[in-house]
Motif scaffolding. Structure first.
Motif, mmCIF file in Angstrom:
data_model
loop_
_atom_site.group_PDB
_atom_site.id
_atom_site.type_symbol
_atom_site.label_atom_id
_atom_site.label_comp_id
_atom_site.label_asym_id
_atom_site.label_seq_id
_atom_site.Cartn_x
_atom_site.Cartn_y
_atom_site.Cartn_z
ATOM 1 N N TYR A 1 0.992 -1.093 -0.056
ATOM 2 C CA TYR A 1 0.008 -0.097 0.057
ATOM 3 C C TYR A 1 0.782 1.305 0.010
ATOM 4 N N ASP B 1 4.015 3.649 -5.512
ATOM 5 C CA ASP B 1 3.554 4.053 -6.985
ATOM 6 C C ASP B 1 2.851 2.944 -7.514
ATOM 7 N N SER C 1 -4.119 -0.509 -8.677
ATOM 8 C CA SER C 1 -5.380 -0.104 -8.017
ATOM 9 C C SER C 1 -6.295 0.897 -9.043
ATOM 10 N N ASP D 1 -0.381 2.095 -6.367
ATOM 11 C CA ASP D 1 -1.407 3.002 -6.758
ATOM 12 C C ASP D 1 -1.918 2.935 -8.505
#
Length: 170
Positions: free
Chosen positions: A46, A49, A55, A52
């Motif tokens: 989590y 980069d 996700s 992210d």
């Protein structure tokens, strides 16, 4: 007394995760959250980069399935597949989102030329983000019924061992 334990997550050398979700905004949000947890357990932490980006890929593809691939009473499916080449620190993650509407295959929209629809526009940029962030992406007819599968691949240069949470004591 019998004790049943959940098996440990598969090693990222070859790991997969597949779930069906309701074709609603809530289903798309849940898909993003559960995929985020799985990525973290595979060593893509989590806040990184890479986490992210992955996700966001899940989020955009799931939102498109809900918005453009929705058929009443039908779910969409998310499939994550992670594979690492032996002896390398990289991990390639493939995100596949399958819906039941195959009448129009997706293409990224060109950015709007007129200023009225340009910066103020709030929709229609999802596949532009997918195209910009993914190493590869595409779509294909769904092999097991009506619909399509839209996929994106992203390579994480370095990933760590699965994280453990909640192991400390008070």
């Amino acid at each position: 007394m019998n004790r049943t334990e959940q098996p440990a997550p598969a090693t990222p050398a070859h790991a997969c995760f597949t779930l069906r979700f309701s074709s609603t905004p809530r289903g798309a949000r849940l898909a993003r959250r559960l995929c985020g947890e799985r990525l973290d357990s595979w060593g893509v932490p989590y806040g990184s980069d890479d986490h992210d980006v992955l996700s966001l890929l899940v989020s955009e593809l799931a939102a498109n399935a809900v918005t453009h691939g929705h058929v009443a009473g039908r779910d969409f499916r998310v499939h994550l597949l992670a594979h690492a080449a032996p002896g390398t620190p990289s991990l390639t993650v493939r995100v596949e989102v399958t819906d039941t509407r195959g009448d129009a295959l997706p293409e990224p929209a060109a950015p709007a030329a007129d200023s009225a629809a340009g910066p103020a526009r709030t929709g229609g940029r999802g596949l532009l983000l997918v195209e910009a962030l993914a190493d590869r992406w595409g779509c294909a007819p769904r092999p097991d019924g009506p619909g399509k599968t839209v996929w994106a691949e992203y390579t994480v240069a370095r990933y760590g061992p699965p994280t453990t949470r909640g192991t400390g004591s008070r």
